[in-house]
Design a protein around this motif. Structure first.
Motif, short mmCIF file in Angstrom:
data_model
loop_
_atom_site.label_atom_id
_atom_site.label_comp_id
_atom_site.label_asym_id
_atom_site.label_seq_id
_atom_site.Cartn_x
_atom_site.Cartn_y
_atom_site.Cartn_z
N ALA A 257 130.26 -48.18 10.94
CA ALA A 257 129.25 -48.44 9.90
C ALA A 257 127.94 -48.94 10.51
CB ALA A 257 129.78 -49.46 8.89
N VAL A 258 128.04 -49.80 11.50
CA VAL A 258 126.83 -50.32 12.16
C VAL A 258 126.13 -49.20 12.92
CG1 VAL A 258 125.97 -51.88 13.95
CG2 VAL A 258 127.65 -52.69 12.29
N ILE A 259 126.90 -48.41 13.65
CA ILE A 259 126.31 -47.30 14.41
C ILE A 259 125.60 -46.33 13.46
CG2 ILE A 259 126.85 -45.28 15.83
CD1 ILE A 259 129.12 -47.06 17.06
N ALA A 260 126.23 -46.01 12.35
CA ALA A 260 125.62 -45.10 11.37
C ALA A 260 124.32 -45.69 10.82
CB ALA A 260 126.59 -44.80 10.24
N LEU B 250 116.84 -45.29 13.09
CA LEU B 250 116.07 -44.69 14.18
C LEU B 250 115.70 -43.23 13.94
CD1 LEU B 250 117.97 -46.19 17.23
CD2 LEU B 250 115.75 -46.89 16.32
N ARG B 251 116.44 -42.54 13.07
CA ARG B 251 116.24 -41.11 12.87
C ARG B 251 114.77 -40.73 12.65
NH1 ARG B 251 120.07 -37.63 12.08
NH2 ARG B 251 121.50 -39.16 11.22
N SER C 201 110.22 -33.36 13.98
CA SER C 201 109.07 -33.30 13.10
C SER C 201 108.23 -34.56 13.18
CB SER C 201 109.51 -33.05 11.66
OG SER C 201 110.35 -34.10 11.21
N SER C 202 108.87 -35.72 13.34
CA SER C 202 108.14 -36.98 13.48
C SER C 202 107.40 -37.02 14.80
CB SER C 202 109.10 -38.18 13.40
OG SER C 202 109.72 -38.21 12.15
N MET C 203 108.04 -36.54 15.86
CA MET C 203 107.42 -36.54 17.19
C MET C 203 106.23 -35.60 17.20
SD MET C 203 109.69 -38.32 19.41
CE MET C 203 109.48 -37.57 20.98
N GLU C 204 106.35 -34.42 16.59
CA GLU C 204 105.25 -33.46 16.55
C GLU C 204 104.09 -34.04 15.80
OE1 GLU C 204 106.97 -29.95 14.90
OE2 GLU C 204 108.34 -29.70 16.60
N ALA C 205 104.34 -34.74 14.72
CA ALA C 205 103.26 -35.31 13.92
C ALA C 205 102.50 -36.37 14.72
CB ALA C 205 103.82 -35.91 12.64
#
Length: 66
Positions: free
Chosen positions: A43-46, A52-53, A59-63
């Motif tokens: 649950a913590v890992i998720a 972080l996603r 798409s976030s990196m490209e922006a």
């Protein structure tokens, strides 16, 4: 900053984590995981992955580069 802290942490008192959590953008309290098992909790890992996603999706990196 995401801070995940367990209420039964015997190494860092929960009250200390709560103070640090005031500076965090997200604070998640868990129960029964202690100081080390928290790192193996599915649950913590998720929750960390979801936090972080947006920071690592292409798409976030490209922006940010554009």
């Amino acid at each position: 900053m995401l801070l995940v802290h367990d209420r039964s942490d015997r190494e860092v008192p929960f009250e200390d984590g709560g103070r640090a959590g005031q500076a965090a953008t997200a604070f998640w309290a868990t129960d029964g995981l202690g100081h080390r098992r928290i790192l193996r909790s599915d649950a913590v890992i998720a929750r960390v992955v979801e936090f972080l996603r947006p920071l690592v999706e292409p798409s976030s990196m490209e922006a940010r580069v554009a």
